[in-house]
Scaffold this active site. Structure first.
Site, PDB file in Angstrom:
ATOM      1  N   ILE A 131     -14.578  -7.265  11.796  1.00 40.20           N
ATOM      2  CA  ILE A 131     -13.727  -6.504  12.696  1.00 40.20           C
ATOM      3  C   ILE A 131     -14.541  -5.944  13.812  1.00 40.20           C
ATOM      4  O   ILE A 131     -14.195  -6.123  15.048  1.00 40.20           O
ATOM      5  CB  ILE A 131     -12.969  -5.374  12.114  1.00 40.20           C
ATOM      6  CG1 ILE A 131     -11.821  -5.755  11.101  1.00 40.20           C
ATOM      7  CG2 ILE A 131     -12.140  -4.382  13.225  1.00 40.20           C
ATOM      8  CD1 ILE A 131     -11.348  -4.679  10.271  1.00 40.20           C
TER       9      ILE A 131
ATOM     10  N   SER B  77      -8.850   3.606   6.334  1.00 39.18           N
ATOM     11  CA  SER B  77      -8.503   2.513   5.412  1.00 39.18           C
ATOM     12  C   SER B  77      -6.937   2.703   4.760  1.00 39.18           C
ATOM     13  O   SER B  77      -6.867   3.986   4.363  1.00 39.18           O
ATOM     14  CB  SER B  77      -9.688   2.181   4.234  1.00 39.18           C
ATOM     15  OG  SER B  77      -9.045   1.135   3.480  1.00 39.18           O
TER      16      SER B  77
ATOM     17  N   TYR C 213     -14.845   3.280  -2.807  1.00 40.53           N
ATOM     18  CA  TYR C 213     -14.676   2.963  -1.327  1.00 40.53           C
ATOM     19  C   TYR C 213     -13.531   3.838  -0.681  1.00 40.53           C
ATOM     20  O   TYR C 213     -13.406   4.214   0.465  1.00 40.53           O
ATOM     21  CB  TYR C 213     -14.454   1.263  -0.984  1.00 40.53           C
ATOM     22  CG  TYR C 213     -13.903   1.026   0.548  1.00 40.53           C
ATOM     23  CD1 TYR C 213     -14.550   1.280   1.422  1.00 40.53           C
ATOM     24  CD2 TYR C 213     -12.654   0.666   0.381  1.00 40.53           C
ATOM     25  CE1 TYR C 213     -14.129   1.085   2.543  1.00 40.53           C
ATOM     26  CE2 TYR C 213     -12.000   0.273   1.727  1.00 40.53           C
ATOM     27  CZ  TYR C 213     -12.849   0.649   2.803  1.00 40.53           C
ATOM     28  OH  TYR C 213     -12.374   0.261   3.977  1.00 40.53           O
TER      29      TYR C 213
ATOM     30  N   ASN D 285      -4.294  -4.665   5.645  1.00 47.52           N
ATOM     31  CA  ASN D 285      -4.839  -5.726   5.160  1.00 47.52           C
ATOM     32  C   ASN D 285      -5.161  -6.685   6.287  1.00 47.52           C
ATOM     33  O   ASN D 285      -4.452  -7.506   6.786  1.00 47.52           O
ATOM     34  CB  ASN D 285      -4.033  -6.512   4.067  1.00 47.52           C
ATOM     35  CG  ASN D 285      -4.039  -6.005   2.824  1.00 47.52           C
ATOM     36  OD1 ASN D 285      -3.629  -4.774   2.571  1.00 47.52           O
ATOM     37  ND2 ASN D 285      -4.702  -6.607   1.693  1.00 47.52           N
TER      38      ASN D 285
ATOM     39  N   LYS E 207     -17.948 -12.672   4.301  1.00 46.39           N
ATOM     40  CA  LYS E 207     -17.601 -11.551   3.558  1.00 46.39           C
ATOM     41  C   LYS E 207     -17.373 -11.836   1.799  1.00 46.39           C
ATOM     42  O   LYS E 207     -17.060 -10.844   1.015  1.00 46.39           O
ATOM     43  CB  LYS E 207     -16.506 -10.758   3.994  1.00 46.39           C
ATOM     44  CG  LYS E 207     -16.384 -10.420   5.179  1.00 46.39           C
ATOM     45  CD  LYS E 207     -15.093  -9.641   5.809  1.00 46.39           C
ATOM     46  CE  LYS E 207     -14.391  -8.607   4.831  1.00 46.39           C
ATOM     47  NZ  LYS E 207     -15.419  -7.334   4.828  1.00 46.39           N
TER      48      LYS E 207
ATOM     49  N   ARG F 190     -16.280 -12.529  -1.628  1.00 42.51           N
ATOM     50  CA  ARG F 190     -14.827 -12.481  -2.209  1.00 42.51           C
ATOM     51  C   ARG F 190     -14.109 -11.354  -1.456  1.00 42.51           C
ATOM     52  O   ARG F 190     -12.927 -11.025  -1.849  1.00 42.51           O
ATOM     53  CB  ARG F 190     -15.210 -11.916  -3.781  1.00 42.51           C
ATOM     54  CG  ARG F 190     -16.060 -10.426  -3.722  1.00 42.51           C
ATOM     55  CD  ARG F 190     -16.414 -10.224  -5.364  1.00 42.51           C
ATOM     56  NE  ARG F 190     -15.176  -9.875  -5.967  1.00 42.51           N
ATOM     57  CZ  ARG F 190     -15.233  -9.411  -7.294  1.00 42.51           C
ATOM     58  NH1 ARG F 190     -16.213  -9.288  -7.960  1.00 42.51           N
ATOM     59  NH2 ARG F 190     -14.194  -9.190  -8.007  1.00 42.51           N
TER      60      ARG F 190
ATOM     61  N   HIS G 161       2.518  -8.633 -13.326  1.00 43.40           N
ATOM     62  CA  HIS G 161       2.458  -8.074 -14.636  1.00 43.40           C
ATOM     63  C   HIS G 161       3.411  -6.615 -14.412  1.00 43.40           C
ATOM     64  O   HIS G 161       3.161  -5.797 -15.244  1.00 43.40           O
ATOM     65  CB  HIS G 161       1.018  -7.805 -15.099  1.00 43.40           C
ATOM     66  CG  HIS G 161       0.253  -8.877 -15.145  1.00 43.40           C
ATOM     67  ND1 HIS G 161       0.161  -9.525 -16.426  1.00 43.40           N
ATOM     68  CD2 HIS G 161      -0.614  -9.442 -14.454  1.00 43.40           C
ATOM     69  CE1 HIS G 161      -0.695 -10.436 -16.056  1.00 43.40           C
ATOM     70  NE2 HIS G 161      -1.417 -10.564 -14.983  1.00 43.40           N
TER      71      HIS G 161
ATOM     72  N   TYR H  20      -3.765  -2.256  -9.723  1.00 44.10           N
ATOM     73  CA  TYR H  20      -3.306  -3.206  -8.826  1.00 44.10           C
ATOM     74  C   TYR H  20      -2.162  -2.826  -7.877  1.00 44.10           C
ATOM     75  O   TYR H  20      -1.154  -2.302  -8.484  1.00 44.10           O
ATOM     76  CB  TYR H  20      -3.216  -4.551  -9.566  1.00 44.10           C
ATOM     77  CG  TYR H  20      -2.787  -5.778  -8.692  1.00 44.10           C
ATOM     78  CD1 TYR H  20      -3.785  -6.526  -8.013  1.00 44.10           C
ATOM     79  CD2 TYR H  20      -1.405  -6.117  -8.305  1.00 44.10           C
ATOM     80  CE1 TYR H  20      -3.317  -7.584  -7.208  1.00 44.10           C
ATOM     81  CE2 TYR H  20      -0.974  -7.041  -7.305  1.00 44.10           C
ATOM     82  CZ  TYR H  20      -2.054  -7.914  -7.008  1.00 44.10           C
ATOM     83  OH  TYR H  20      -1.741  -8.793  -6.140  1.00 44.10           O
TER      84      TYR H  20
END
Length: 321
Positions: free
Chosen positions: A11, A114, A141, A169, A178, A180, A204, A280
């Site tokens: 960024i 974030s 993070y 995102n 970057k 992964r 899931h 997730y």
């Protein structure tokens, strides 16, 4: 002078390019420039000086009278890193020092927070300051970003203008280094080139079909546009979400990547790894009312438009912004 920290990163380097495009060339770039894999991000950029991130606080004490604005984009952003000491040093304490200097020297500050601060979204995605103490991020993070936001809101001594941008995102050019941590679009493109198909995580959660997990994807050039807007329009300090305000499915993202390459979609589903399955996120969507009420009225790039531009003008041929 305008300072950009994290200037060699994804960024940050795009912001440098955006500033150059608007005629700003007296730029001070701050980063860990020993990471040579990021060097191509700054090729062709115009700036005045590079300053190592470890030397920046001292540099600012000496040169603060010449600084017009600081964009503090630099951070440790690896969501798989669990050494909290790293985040305490680079994301929390480093930013506290910069905040204190900006308050003392009357320098406006935009810093990177974030969307990871919202955790599973159990409290929603409002950038209301009243929500910050309730948030429960899913990793160190996210904790480091929310810990700074909480600290900043308690400070009586603050820069005369400041904005903490909760990036959702972000995707786009200059993220080649970057690994992964690069965007799903970047990985989808490479999978298509190497294998002819894209792998997405299977759902899931019975409330979501496979591939219909939702995220708020924002093109990096929109992030740059908002940063430039805030530099010119110091209307209201505080925390601001920075997404599009419209959640989209990973399936949409994968299909858009294929379409940008004029290919028929071929998508396979794999189980979400067990070590991240319980953390997730199935849905994120930024509430964008505060930024819009602040006066920002430029439409955000649609996922299809952004992916097409990113793939055709940057990923094909590995070009930089």
């Amino acid at each position: 002078m305008i300072v950009v920290t994290g200037a060699a990163g994804f960024i940050g380097s795009c912001l440098v390019s955006g500033l150059n495009a608007k005629g700003y060339e007296d730029l001070i770039l701050v980063d860990d420039f020993s990471r040579t894999e990021k060097a191509p991000n700054l090729e062709g950029k115009v700036f005045s000086q590079k300053v190592d991130r470890e030397e920046f606080a001292e540099w600012l004490d000496t040169n603060h009278k010449m600084v017009y604005f600081i964009f503090h984009i630099g951070a440790r952003t690896d969501t798989t890193e669990f050494d909290t000491a790293i985040f305490d040093k680079l994301n929390l304490n480093y930013t506290k020092k910069m905040w204190q200097q900006c308050a003392e020297y009357a320098i406006p500050l935009v810093y990177a927070s974030s969307g990871a601060t919202y955790g599973l979204g159990e409290h929603g995605y409002s950038d209301s300051h009243e929500l910050v103490e309730k948030l429960k991020p899913l990793n160190p993070y996210g904790d480091s970003k929310n810990d700074f936001d909480k600290w900043a809101l308690k400070q009586e001594d603050a820069p005369y203008f400041w904005a903490g941008l909760k990036f959702f995102n972000v995707y786009g050019p200059n993220e080649y280094h970057k690994g992964r941590m690069a965007s799903v679009i970047f990985h989808a493109y490479n999978q298509i080139q190497e294998k002819g198909f894209v792998k997405l995580f299977r759902s899931h959660n019975p409330e979501y079909k496979d591939g219909e997990q939702l995220r708020d994807f924002i093109y990096v050039q929109d992030v740059v546009s908002v940063c430039l807007y805030l530099m010119k329009n110091k209307n209201q300090s505080g925390l601001f979400n920075l997404g599009t305000g419209k959640a989209r499915a990973f399936l949409d993202l994968a299909k858009a990547t294929f379409h940008a390459l004029n290919l028929e979609p071929k998508i396979e589903f794999i189980d979400t790894p067990e070590d991240i399955r319980d953390k997730y996120q199935y849905y994120t969507q930024a509430e964008m009312g505060k930024l819009i009420s602040n006066g920002y009225d430029k439409p955000f790039t649609s996922l299809e438009e952004g992916v097409k531009d990113y793939v055709q003008n940057y990923l094909v041929g590995k070009r930089y912004y």
